[in-house]
Design a protein around this motif. Sequence first.
Motif, PDB file in Angstrom:
ATOM      1  N   ILE A 181       0.823  -1.240   0.016  1.00  0.00           N
ATOM      2  CA  ILE A 181       0.056   0.181   0.053  1.00  0.00           C
ATOM      3  C   ILE A 181       0.895   1.335   0.316  1.00  0.00           C
ATOM      4  N   ILE A 230       0.957  -6.126   3.402  1.00  0.00           N
ATOM      5  CA  ILE A 230       0.049  -5.945   4.496  1.00  0.00           C
ATOM      6  C   ILE A 230      -0.979  -6.809   4.777  1.00  0.00           C
ATOM      7  N   ILE A 252      -4.652  -7.416   6.736  1.00  0.00           N
ATOM      8  CA  ILE A 252      -6.177  -6.699   7.314  1.00  0.00           C
ATOM      9  C   ILE A 252      -7.010  -7.826   7.964  1.00  0.00           C
ATOM     10  N   LEU A 270      -5.020   0.079   9.880  1.00  0.00           N
ATOM     11  CA  LEU A 270      -3.767   0.141   9.539  1.00  0.00           C
ATOM     12  C   LEU A 270      -2.992   0.749  10.573  1.00  0.00           C
ATOM     13  N   THR A 278      -4.540  -6.412  11.919  1.00  0.00           N
ATOM     14  CA  THR A 278      -4.081  -5.598  10.728  1.00  0.00           C
ATOM     15  C   THR A 278      -2.592  -5.214  11.150  1.00  0.00           C
ATOM     16  N   ASP A 335      -4.863   6.703   4.844  1.00  0.00           N
ATOM     17  CA  ASP A 335      -4.337   5.409   4.600  1.00  0.00           C
ATOM     18  C   ASP A 335      -5.186   4.294   5.115  1.00  0.00           C
ATOM     19  N   ALA A 378      -6.741   0.964   2.819  1.00  0.00           N
ATOM     20  CA  ALA A 378      -6.595  -0.374   3.415  1.00  0.00           C
ATOM     21  C   ALA A 378      -7.843  -0.842   2.996  1.00  0.00           C
TER      22      ALA A 378
END
Lengths: 368, 210
Positions: A13, A24, A26, A90, A96, A121, A125
């Motif tokens: 991201i 990343i 989530i 995030l 996450t 951000d 996400a």
Amino acid sequence: MIVEANTVGFDSISLDSGATLAPIEIAYETYGELNAAKTNAILVLHAFSGDAHAAGISHETGKPGWWDNMIGPGKAFDTNRYFVICTNVLGGCRGTTGPASINPATGCPYAMSFPVITIGDMVRAQKMLIDWLGIPRLLSVSGGSMGGMQALEWAVAFPESVVSAIPIASTTRHSAQQIAFNEVGRQAIIADPDWNEGNYYGRNPPARGLAVARMVGHITYMSDDSMREKFGRRLRGKENFSFGFDVDFEVESYLRYRGSQFVTRFDANSYLYITKAMDYFDLATGRGSMAAALELTRARFLVISFSSDWLYPSYQSQEMVRALRSRNRDVAYVELQSNYGHDSFLVDVAEQTGLVRGFLASTFEKAQ
Amino acid sequence: MSAQLTRRHAFVFELLGRSDYAIIGEIVDPGAKVLDLGCGEGELLQWLAENKGVDARGVEISGPKVQRAIARGVSVFQCDIDEGLADYPDGTFDYVILSQTLQETRQPRRVLREMLRVGRRAIVAFPNFGHWRVRSSMLMSGRAPRTKLFPYEWCDSPNIHFLTVHDFEDLAAQEHLVVERRYFLSGHRKVTLLPNLFAEVAVYLVSRAG
């Protein structure tokens, strides 16, 4: 309703700071069923210390979700009608990717090498997750406090993907007072020797600093009235003052307890990153002005504030509503009477339920 | 439910229990953008949305009424009418409705100007203080008049700017407004003779000249 947490990974991201975070993960939960037309999905957004477990009983911990009184069969976010999604933000510490996650480049936790993140951000996400779930448009994005900021950011950043937004006890930008309280919390953590420049993973975490930060937070979430009602000047398990600095008052005991509990479930570095994201939040940033930012929106809005909330006072919601009106956006607004301060959106939900239920039903009908 | 009303009929049917609503329901064009000031629980707006497909918005000062309006799906925001219009751009609405509320506003002239700034037309319904019952109540009792239309004790009344049909006509002339339509009601009956004496409620459709 027993619910299970899910996790999905993405390659990378790009962040507002210019940095890239890769990969990343989530964490998310869902409640209810997505309809065939995919028109009944609602994204619920958590406040500062929340997580993806918004409703039902966690399979893992056996605990109810943070908005279990609002989400479920027959409740405000009626899972017999809607498909409700909640993610951990995030930078968080509840599944996450955040500062406590392992940096694949080093094999160690990111700690303070974790890039600074923003509300924008977090929302980007979440958009990746919603796209991955194959949902073209969200019937609603809703949350209180920092969740409300994310709801607003969604409506501005992804206007075509948001049919309605319900920011509750929230703001279009953090005020000096809000930043100030966050800074006190951050400095309490940083001043704890155990913080060690953020490198405390595998050792003693800065529990004292984090507990003090949480104590300050809890004061700001309550009201003078609710504290007087709940504690007054009552002493804790004693008839007389101790003439010392152990716990005398109920309120001291409560704050210490909440502080010590928080340490067991929250990462101090996440506290730093997430509060900073809130402090940076200003819908107008990079968009010229508040009016220009809200010009981008296409959603219906339901804005709710609470009379005794002095952390996110009604004037901030009213500013939001006025700015939306100046762009002729479809906006409903009411200040609910409640004594519970900022916590009202979590605990005093009877009237909130009627509003959200009616608003969602008419929004769903109009959107068909 | 429908607002069955034509100018041929001497009688007006009720809409949601009110004959002025029936006239408003008749005036408003389908699909119009409508703002209702002092919209209460949003019944009229909901009716207009469902039956005329209007884009409906409301302003109401009472929190509990706003809650019930939102719960029925109407977009209402909690605000004071005297201040609530300032944020809207010019010409946002086709109609701005003020039903039985002009006499409760602190600055009626300013409210009317604001209505015709944010809306192309204003629909103003108000109880006529010139009605013969009001006059006789005051004349006979020597006290602030109390009638079916003005039932309050003077100290409890929300009405702070009493006006008559003549007064509104004067205000409209002073403000250079075009009166497109005027309706005078006594119960369910339309009043044609001496409206300032016999009308209980007046409904005006006004716009700016030019």
